[in-house]
Design a protein around this motif. Structure first.
Motif, PDB file in Angstrom:
ATOM      1  N   GLU A   1      59.236 -24.805 -73.275  1.00  0.00           N
ATOM      2  CA  GLU A   1      59.453 -23.642 -72.417  1.00  0.00           C
ATOM      3  C   GLU A   1      58.357 -23.469 -71.375  1.00  0.00           C
ATOM      4  O   GLU A   1      58.535 -22.744 -70.382  1.00  0.00           O
ATOM      5  N   ILE A   2      57.207 -24.132 -71.577  1.00  0.00           N
ATOM      6  CA  ILE A   2      56.081 -24.015 -70.648  1.00  0.00           C
ATOM      7  C   ILE A   2      56.202 -25.099 -69.582  1.00  0.00           C
ATOM      8  O   ILE A   2      56.379 -26.276 -69.892  1.00  0.00           O
ATOM      9  N   ASP A   3      56.076 -24.715 -68.316  1.00  0.00           N
ATOM     10  CA  ASP A   3      56.181 -25.660 -67.198  1.00  0.00           C
ATOM     11  C   ASP A   3      54.827 -26.113 -66.669  1.00  0.00           C
ATOM     12  O   ASP A   3      54.699 -27.235 -66.175  1.00  0.00           O
ATOM     13  N   VAL A   4      53.839 -25.232 -66.737  1.00  0.00           N
ATOM     14  CA  VAL A   4      52.523 -25.520 -66.160  1.00  0.00           C
ATOM     15  C   VAL A   4      51.448 -25.020 -67.119  1.00  0.00           C
ATOM     16  O   VAL A   4      51.536 -23.894 -67.614  1.00  0.00           O
ATOM     17  N   VAL A   5      50.441 -25.859 -67.358  1.00  0.00           N
ATOM     18  CA  VAL A   5      49.282 -25.452 -68.141  1.00  0.00           C
ATOM     19  C   VAL A   5      48.055 -25.511 -67.234  1.00  0.00           C
ATOM     20  O   VAL A   5      47.614 -26.596 -66.830  1.00  0.00           O
ATOM     21  N   GLY A   6      47.526 -24.345 -66.885  1.00  0.00           N
ATOM     22  CA  GLY A   6      46.305 -24.277 -66.101  1.00  0.00           C
ATOM     23  C   GLY A   6      45.075 -24.360 -67.000  1.00  0.00           C
ATOM     24  O   GLY A   6      45.178 -24.292 -68.229  1.00  0.00           O
ATOM     25  N   ILE A   7      43.920 -24.483 -66.386  1.00  0.00           N
ATOM     26  CA  ILE A   7      42.665 -24.625 -67.115  1.00  0.00           C
ATOM     27  C   ILE A   7      41.577 -23.841 -66.407  1.00  0.00           C
ATOM     28  O   ILE A   7      41.759 -23.348 -65.297  1.00  0.00           O
ATOM     29  N   ASP A   8      40.429 -23.753 -67.043  1.00  0.00           N
ATOM     30  CA  ASP A   8      39.219 -23.297 -66.378  1.00  0.00           C
ATOM     31  C   ASP A   8      38.375 -24.533 -66.058  1.00  0.00           C
ATOM     32  O   ASP A   8      38.685 -25.642 -66.494  1.00  0.00           O
ATOM     33  N   ALA A   9      37.314 -24.351 -65.284  1.00  0.00           N
ATOM     34  CA  ALA A   9      36.508 -25.499 -64.865  1.00  0.00           C
ATOM     35  C   ALA A   9      35.043 -25.113 -64.751  1.00  0.00           C
ATOM     36  O   ALA A   9      34.703 -23.949 -64.494  1.00  0.00           O
ATOM     37  N   TYR A  10      34.191 -26.102 -64.954  1.00  0.00           N
ATOM     38  CA  TYR A  10      32.773 -25.954 -64.663  1.00  0.00           C
ATOM     39  C   TYR A  10      32.577 -26.022 -63.146  1.00  0.00           C
ATOM     40  O   TYR A  10      33.289 -26.747 -62.448  1.00  0.00           O
ATOM     41  N   LEU A  11      31.596 -25.275 -62.642  1.00  0.00           N
ATOM     42  CA  LEU A  11      31.132 -25.427 -61.269  1.00  0.00           C
ATOM     43  C   LEU A  11      29.782 -26.128 -61.309  1.00  0.00           C
ATOM     44  O   LEU A  11      28.925 -25.772 -62.123  1.00  0.00           O
ATOM     45  N   PHE A  12      29.600 -27.122 -60.444  1.00  0.00           N
ATOM     46  CA  PHE A  12      28.295 -27.770 -60.401  1.00  0.00           C
ATOM     47  C   PHE A  12      27.879 -28.035 -58.965  1.00  0.00           C
ATOM     48  O   PHE A  12      28.695 -28.346 -58.109  1.00  0.00           O
ATOM     49  N   GLU A  13      26.586 -27.855 -58.722  1.00  0.00           N
ATOM     50  CA  GLU A  13      26.026 -28.078 -57.388  1.00  0.00           C
ATOM     51  C   GLU A  13      25.892 -29.566 -57.132  1.00  0.00           C
ATOM     52  O   GLU A  13      25.413 -30.326 -57.976  1.00  0.00           O
ATOM     53  N   ASP A  14      26.311 -29.960 -55.949  1.00  0.00           N
ATOM     54  CA  ASP A  14      26.248 -31.366 -55.574  1.00  0.00           C
ATOM     55  C   ASP A  14      24.803 -31.886 -55.575  1.00  0.00           C
ATOM     56  O   ASP A  14      24.541 -33.041 -55.924  1.00  0.00           O
ATOM     57  N   GLU A  15      23.859 -31.016 -55.209  1.00  0.00           N
ATOM     58  CA  GLU A  15      22.478 -31.459 -55.061  1.00  0.00           C
ATOM     59  C   GLU A  15      21.847 -31.932 -56.372  1.00  0.00           C
ATOM     60  O   GLU A  15      21.112 -32.910 -56.402  1.00  0.00           O
ATOM     61  N   ASP A  16      22.143 -31.223 -57.470  1.00  0.00           N
ATOM     62  CA  ASP A  16      21.471 -31.585 -58.730  1.00  0.00           C
ATOM     63  C   ASP A  16      22.432 -31.960 -59.855  1.00  0.00           C
ATOM     64  O   ASP A  16      21.994 -32.421 -60.914  1.00  0.00           O
TER      65      ASP A  16
END
Length: 354
Positions: A126-141
Protein backbone atom coordinates in the motif's frame (compact mmCIF):
# COMPACT_ATOMS: atom_id res chain seq x y z
CA UNK A 1 19.80 13.07 -28.22
CA UNK A 2 20.95 10.44 -25.73
CA UNK A 3 23.29 7.60 -26.55
CA UNK A 4 24.24 4.78 -24.16
CA UNK A 5 27.99 4.65 -23.50
CA UNK A 6 28.54 1.97 -22.27
CA UNK A 7 25.19 0.39 -21.40
CA UNK A 8 26.33 -2.80 -19.78
CA UNK A 9 23.36 -5.02 -19.38
CA UNK A 10 21.96 -6.99 -16.53
CA UNK A 11 22.01 -6.42 -12.76
CA UNK A 12 24.25 -8.52 -10.59
CA UNK A 13 21.57 -11.04 -9.70
CA UNK A 14 21.13 -11.98 -13.35
CA UNK A 15 17.44 -11.06 -13.28
CA UNK A 16 16.01 -8.72 -15.88
CA UNK A 17 14.79 -6.35 -13.20
CA UNK A 18 16.96 -5.14 -10.34
CA UNK A 19 15.37 -4.13 -7.08
CA UNK A 20 16.64 -0.55 -7.31
CA UNK A 21 17.38 1.90 -10.09
CA UNK A 22 19.48 4.73 -8.67
CA UNK A 23 19.20 7.76 -10.97
CA UNK A 24 22.11 10.20 -11.11
CA UNK A 25 22.71 13.19 -13.38
CA UNK A 26 26.28 14.52 -13.52
CA UNK A 27 27.12 18.09 -14.49
CA UNK A 28 30.27 19.85 -13.26
CA UNK A 29 30.58 17.58 -10.24
CA UNK A 30 33.35 15.30 -11.48
CA UNK A 31 35.43 15.98 -8.37
CA UNK A 32 32.73 14.51 -6.12
CA UNK A 33 31.22 11.84 -8.35
CA UNK A 34 33.60 8.91 -7.58
CA UNK A 35 32.67 9.15 -3.90
CA UNK A 36 28.99 9.06 -4.87
CA UNK A 37 29.55 5.88 -6.89
CA UNK A 38 31.39 4.23 -4.00
CA UNK A 39 28.49 4.98 -1.65
CA UNK A 40 26.21 3.05 -4.02
CA UNK A 41 28.62 0.16 -4.35
CA UNK A 42 28.77 -0.06 -0.56
CA UNK A 43 25.05 -0.90 -0.29
CA UNK A 44 24.26 -3.94 1.85
CA UNK A 45 21.53 -4.82 -0.67
CA UNK A 46 23.51 -5.48 -3.83
CA UNK A 47 20.68 -5.90 -6.37
CA UNK A 48 20.71 -2.40 -7.84
CA UNK A 49 21.63 -0.56 -11.00
CA UNK A 50 23.18 2.89 -11.10
CA UNK A 51 22.04 4.80 -14.18
CA UNK A 52 24.44 7.69 -14.73
CA UNK A 53 23.57 10.50 -17.13
CA UNK A 54 26.55 12.50 -18.34
CA UNK A 55 24.47 15.66 -18.57
CA UNK A 56 26.92 17.77 -20.55
CA UNK A 57 29.10 15.43 -22.63
CA UNK A 58 32.04 15.43 -20.22
CA UNK A 59 34.98 13.22 -21.15
CA UNK A 60 35.93 13.10 -17.47
CA UNK A 61 32.58 11.55 -16.55
CA UNK A 62 33.20 8.85 -19.16
CA UNK A 63 36.65 8.18 -17.71
CA UNK A 64 35.23 7.88 -14.20
CA UNK A 65 32.53 5.41 -15.26
CA UNK A 66 34.99 3.38 -17.33
CA UNK A 67 36.95 2.67 -14.16
CA UNK A 68 33.95 0.57 -13.11
CA UNK A 69 33.64 -1.29 -16.42
CA UNK A 70 33.88 -4.60 -14.55
CA UNK A 71 30.66 -3.79 -12.65
CA UNK A 72 27.70 -4.42 -15.00
CA UNK A 73 25.32 -2.64 -12.62
CA UNK A 74 26.72 0.79 -13.57
CA UNK A 75 25.32 2.18 -16.82
CA UNK A 76 26.02 5.42 -18.67
CA UNK A 77 23.86 7.63 -20.89
CA UNK A 78 25.30 10.78 -22.50
CA UNK A 79 23.48 13.91 -23.58
CA UNK A 80 23.91 17.65 -23.90
CA UNK A 81 23.06 19.47 -20.68
CA UNK A 82 19.28 19.47 -20.23
CA UNK A 83 19.08 20.63 -16.63
CA UNK A 84 18.72 18.42 -13.58
CA UNK A 85 15.16 17.44 -14.48
CA UNK A 86 16.12 16.46 -18.01
CA UNK A 87 19.09 14.47 -16.72
CA UNK A 88 17.09 12.52 -14.16
CA UNK A 89 14.30 11.80 -16.63
CA UNK A 90 16.86 10.53 -19.16
CA UNK A 91 18.05 8.10 -16.48
CA UNK A 92 14.48 7.06 -15.63
CA UNK A 93 13.74 6.42 -19.32
CA UNK A 94 16.18 3.49 -19.37
CA UNK A 95 15.77 2.38 -15.73
CA UNK A 96 14.64 -1.19 -15.07
CA UNK A 97 14.25 -1.35 -11.29
CA UNK A 98 11.13 -1.98 -9.24
CA UNK A 99 12.04 1.05 -7.18
CA UNK A 100 13.67 4.34 -8.17
CA UNK A 101 15.84 6.68 -6.09
CA UNK A 102 17.36 9.99 -7.18
CA UNK A 103 20.92 10.60 -6.00
CA UNK A 104 22.71 13.83 -6.83
CA UNK A 105 26.22 13.33 -8.11
CA UNK A 106 27.87 15.02 -5.12
CA UNK A 107 25.81 13.36 -2.38
CA UNK A 108 26.07 9.97 -0.70
CA UNK A 109 23.93 7.05 0.41
CA UNK A 110 24.39 5.33 3.73
CA UNK A 111 25.11 1.59 3.28
CA UNK A 112 21.66 0.39 4.38
CA UNK A 113 19.53 2.77 2.29
CA UNK A 114 18.49 0.19 -0.30
CA UNK A 115 18.06 -2.63 2.21
CA UNK A 116 15.90 -0.67 4.67
CA UNK A 117 13.60 1.02 2.17
CA UNK A 118 13.20 -2.01 -0.13
CA UNK A 119 12.20 -4.18 2.84
CA UNK A 120 9.35 -1.78 3.61
CA UNK A 121 8.13 -1.51 0.01
CA UNK A 122 8.35 -5.29 -0.41
CA UNK A 123 6.30 -5.91 2.72
CA UNK A 124 3.83 -3.01 2.42
CA UNK A 125 2.25 -2.88 -1.06
CA UNK A 126 0.00 0.00 0.00
CA UNK A 127 3.03 2.31 0.40
CA UNK A 128 4.26 4.01 -2.79
CA UNK A 129 7.13 6.13 -1.48
CA UNK A 130 9.46 5.77 1.51
CA UNK A 131 11.25 8.99 2.41
CA UNK A 132 14.22 9.28 4.75
CA UNK A 133 16.17 11.75 6.81
CA UNK A 134 19.78 12.63 6.00
CA UNK A 135 23.01 13.82 7.55
CA UNK A 136 24.27 17.27 6.53
CA UNK A 137 28.01 17.62 6.11
CA UNK A 138 30.24 20.54 5.18
CA UNK A 139 32.25 20.05 2.04
CA UNK A 140 35.30 21.69 3.61
CA UNK A 141 35.85 19.16 6.41
CA UNK A 142 33.47 16.28 5.67
CA UNK A 143 32.11 16.34 9.22
CA UNK A 144 28.45 15.50 9.80
CA UNK A 145 26.43 18.17 11.54
CA UNK A 146 24.41 17.42 14.66
CA UNK A 147 21.19 18.60 13.02
CA UNK A 148 19.62 16.47 10.33
CA UNK A 149 18.07 17.54 7.04
CA UNK A 150 14.57 17.57 8.54
CA UNK A 151 15.74 19.75 11.41
CA UNK A 152 17.52 22.12 9.02
CA UNK A 153 14.31 22.88 7.11
CA UNK A 154 12.33 23.50 10.29
CA UNK A 155 10.45 20.21 10.63
CA UNK A 156 9.97 19.67 14.36
CA UNK A 157 7.71 16.62 14.39
CA UNK A 158 9.50 13.26 14.21
CA UNK A 159 8.93 11.13 11.12
CA UNK A 160 6.77 8.06 11.68
CA UNK A 161 6.48 5.26 9.15
CA UNK A 162 2.86 4.61 10.12
CA UNK A 163 1.87 8.19 9.34
CA UNK A 164 0.91 8.88 5.69
CA UNK A 165 2.04 12.38 4.68
CA UNK A 166 -0.89 14.39 3.32
CA UNK A 167 -0.89 17.08 0.66
CA UNK A 168 -1.82 19.80 3.15
CA UNK A 169 0.99 18.66 5.43
CA UNK A 170 3.62 18.78 2.69
CA UNK A 171 2.44 22.18 1.46
CA UNK A 172 2.76 23.37 5.05
CA UNK A 173 6.42 22.39 5.25
CA UNK A 174 6.67 18.64 5.98
CA UNK A 175 8.79 18.11 2.90
CA UNK A 176 10.78 15.02 1.99
CA UNK A 177 14.50 14.79 1.53
CA UNK A 178 14.95 14.52 -2.23
CA UNK A 179 16.32 10.94 -2.12
CA UNK A 180 13.46 8.54 -1.47
CA UNK A 181 12.55 4.98 -2.48
CA UNK A 182 9.78 5.29 -5.08
CA UNK A 183 7.86 2.54 -6.81
CA UNK A 184 8.32 2.76 -10.60
CA UNK A 185 4.53 3.02 -10.99
CA UNK A 186 4.38 5.94 -8.54
CA UNK A 187 7.20 7.67 -10.41
CA UNK A 188 5.08 7.51 -13.57
CA UNK A 189 2.00 8.80 -11.74
CA UNK A 190 4.04 11.75 -10.47
CA UNK A 191 5.19 12.65 -13.96
CA UNK A 192 8.91 12.34 -13.31
CA UNK A 193 11.35 15.19 -12.77
CA UNK A 194 11.10 17.37 -15.88
CA UNK A 195 8.84 20.30 -15.17
CA UNK A 196 8.72 24.09 -15.18
CA UNK A 197 10.03 24.32 -11.62
CA UNK A 198 13.81 23.92 -11.79
CA UNK A 199 15.53 23.77 -8.38
CA UNK A 200 12.46 22.26 -6.68
CA UNK A 201 11.84 19.33 -9.07
CA UNK A 202 11.60 16.85 -6.21
CA UNK A 203 9.03 18.85 -4.23
CA UNK A 204 6.93 19.44 -7.36
CA UNK A 205 6.97 15.71 -8.14
CA UNK A 206 6.00 14.71 -4.59
CA UNK A 207 3.11 17.21 -4.69
CA UNK A 208 1.90 15.67 -7.96
CA UNK A 209 2.18 12.19 -6.44
CA UNK A 210 0.09 13.18 -3.44
CA UNK A 211 -2.51 14.79 -5.69
CA UNK A 212 -2.63 11.46 -7.56
CA UNK A 213 -3.35 9.66 -4.25
CA UNK A 214 0.09 8.08 -3.83
CA UNK A 215 0.84 6.88 -0.30
CA UNK A 216 3.99 8.61 0.97
CA UNK A 217 5.66 7.73 4.28
CA UNK A 218 8.92 8.76 5.91
CA UNK A 219 11.44 6.86 8.02
CA UNK A 220 13.09 8.74 10.89
CA UNK A 221 16.47 7.26 9.96
CA UNK A 222 19.36 9.17 8.38
CA UNK A 223 20.08 7.00 5.34
CA UNK A 224 21.90 9.55 3.16
CA UNK A 225 24.49 12.33 3.44
CA UNK A 226 23.85 15.75 1.90
CA UNK A 227 26.90 17.82 0.98
CA UNK A 228 26.82 21.53 1.85
CA UNK A 229 29.10 23.12 -0.71
CA UNK A 230 30.92 26.43 -0.60
CA UNK A 231 29.08 27.59 -3.74
CA UNK A 232 25.71 27.33 -2.00
CA UNK A 233 22.88 29.39 -3.49
CA UNK A 234 22.62 31.45 -0.30
CA UNK A 235 25.67 33.42 -1.45
CA UNK A 236 24.02 34.36 -4.77
CA UNK A 237 20.94 36.63 -4.72
CA UNK A 238 20.03 35.61 -8.29
CA UNK A 239 19.84 31.97 -7.18
CA UNK A 240 17.61 32.92 -4.27
CA UNK A 241 15.25 34.71 -6.67
CA UNK A 242 15.23 31.68 -8.99
CA UNK A 243 14.51 29.36 -6.07
CA UNK A 244 11.61 31.51 -4.89
CA UNK A 245 10.15 31.75 -8.40
CA UNK A 246 10.24 27.98 -8.85
CA UNK A 247 8.76 27.35 -5.41
CA UNK A 248 5.91 29.74 -6.13
CA UNK A 249 5.30 28.07 -9.49
CA UNK A 250 5.23 24.62 -7.87
CA UNK A 251 2.54 25.79 -5.46
CA UNK A 252 0.55 27.46 -8.25
CA UNK A 253 0.73 24.25 -10.30
CA UNK A 254 -0.52 22.27 -7.32
CA UNK A 255 -3.60 24.50 -7.14
CA UNK A 256 -4.78 23.08 -10.45
CA UNK A 257 -4.48 19.47 -9.29
CA UNK A 258 -7.25 19.40 -6.70
CA UNK A 259 -10.37 21.27 -5.66
CA UNK A 260 -10.16 20.19 -2.02
CA UNK A 261 -10.87 23.29 0.13
CA UNK A 262 -8.28 22.42 2.78
CA UNK A 263 -5.58 22.03 0.13
CA UNK A 264 -6.52 25.33 -1.52
CA UNK A 265 -6.38 27.08 1.87
CA UNK A 266 -2.98 25.55 2.64
CA UNK A 267 -1.64 26.64 -0.75
CA UNK A 268 -2.95 30.17 -0.22
CA UNK A 269 -1.21 30.35 3.18
CA UNK A 270 2.07 29.07 1.76
CA UNK A 271 1.97 31.41 -1.23
CA UNK A 272 1.26 34.40 1.01
CA UNK A 273 4.12 33.47 3.32
CA UNK A 274 6.50 32.99 0.41
CA UNK A 275 5.56 36.35 -1.13
CA UNK A 276 5.79 38.06 2.27
CA UNK A 277 9.28 36.66 2.91
CA UNK A 278 10.39 37.64 -0.57
CA UNK A 279 9.06 41.19 -0.28
CA UNK A 280 10.62 41.76 3.15
CA UNK A 281 13.99 40.52 1.92
CA UNK A 282 13.84 42.79 -1.12
CA UNK A 283 12.74 45.73 1.02
CA UNK A 284 15.73 45.23 3.29
CA UNK A 285 18.16 45.10 0.37
CA UNK A 286 16.65 48.21 -1.19
CA UNK A 287 16.82 50.07 2.13
CA UNK A 288 20.49 49.17 2.60
CA UNK A 289 21.15 50.31 -1.00
CA UNK A 290 19.30 53.62 -0.30
CA UNK A 291 16.70 52.76 -2.96
CA UNK A 292 13.78 54.11 -0.94
CA UNK A 293 11.08 53.86 -3.67
CA UNK A 294 11.79 50.15 -4.14
CA UNK A 295 11.92 49.59 -0.38
CA UNK A 296 8.51 51.25 -0.01
CA UNK A 297 7.04 49.23 -2.86
CA UNK A 298 8.29 45.94 -1.43
CA UNK A 299 7.20 46.82 2.11
CA UNK A 300 3.71 47.60 0.81
CA UNK A 301 3.70 44.26 -1.04
CA UNK A 302 4.68 42.52 2.20
CA UNK A 303 1.83 44.25 4.06
CA UNK A 304 -0.64 43.14 1.38
CA UNK A 305 0.39 39.53 2.00
CA UNK A 306 0.37 39.79 5.80
CA UNK A 307 -1.61 42.63 7.34
CA UNK A 308 0.14 42.71 10.68
CA UNK A 309 2.03 45.20 12.84
CA UNK A 310 5.51 44.36 11.62
CA UNK A 311 5.14 45.09 7.88
CA UNK A 312 2.80 48.00 8.65
CA UNK A 313 5.42 49.63 10.90
CA UNK A 314 8.17 49.12 8.32
CA UNK A 315 6.01 50.57 5.55
CA UNK A 316 5.02 53.56 7.68
CA UNK A 317 8.64 54.19 8.59
CA UNK A 318 9.65 54.12 4.94
CA UNK A 319 6.92 56.62 4.11
CA UNK A 320 7.54 59.03 6.97
CA UNK A 321 11.23 58.76 7.91
CA UNK A 322 13.22 56.44 5.63
CA UNK A 323 16.53 58.01 6.56
CA UNK A 324 16.00 57.31 10.24
CA UNK A 325 14.67 53.81 9.58
CA UNK A 326 17.74 52.96 7.55
CA UNK A 327 19.95 53.55 10.58
CA UNK A 328 17.74 51.91 13.21
CA UNK A 329 19.12 48.47 14.02
CA UNK A 330 15.82 46.85 15.21
CA UNK A 331 14.09 47.88 11.98
CA UNK A 332 16.79 46.19 9.90
CA UNK A 333 16.42 43.13 12.10
CA UNK A 334 12.68 43.05 11.36
CA UNK A 335 13.40 43.13 7.67
CA UNK A 336 16.10 40.48 7.74
CA UNK A 337 14.49 37.78 9.89
CA UNK A 338 12.44 36.11 7.18
CA UNK A 339 15.31 36.23 4.70
CA UNK A 340 17.50 34.32 7.13
CA UNK A 341 14.82 31.65 7.49
CA UNK A 342 14.51 31.27 3.72
CA UNK A 343 18.27 31.02 3.36
CA UNK A 344 18.48 28.23 5.94
CA UNK A 345 15.72 26.26 4.27
CA UNK A 346 16.88 26.91 0.73
CA UNK A 347 20.46 25.93 1.56
CA UNK A 348 19.25 22.41 2.33
CA UNK A 349 16.73 22.26 -0.52
CA UNK A 350 18.63 23.74 -3.46
CA UNK A 351 21.62 22.35 -5.33
CA UNK A 352 24.42 24.80 -6.19
CA UNK A 353 24.24 24.13 -9.95
CA UNK A 354 22.81 21.65 -12.44
Amino acid sequence: MTSPLPDVGAPVSGSTQPVFSILTSVYRTEAYFPETIESVRAQTLQDWELVVVDNGMSDEVVRIVEKYSDDPRIRLVRQENNGLGGGIDAAAAVARGRYYAVLDSDDLLMPTFCERTAAILDARPEIDVVGIDAYLFEDEDGQDQIRSYRQSVGIRTPAELEHPIGLVEMIGGNVLYYTAAIRAEAWARGGGYSCDTPKVEDLAMFLRMLAADCDIRCLPERLARYRLRADSFSRDPAQVDAFEASLERAFLNAQSLTDAPDVQQALDRSLRKLRFDQAMRRARKALIDSDIPTARRQARRAFEQRRSVRPAAVYAGLLLAPGILRNVHPAKQWLSGTAATLTRRGRALLRPST
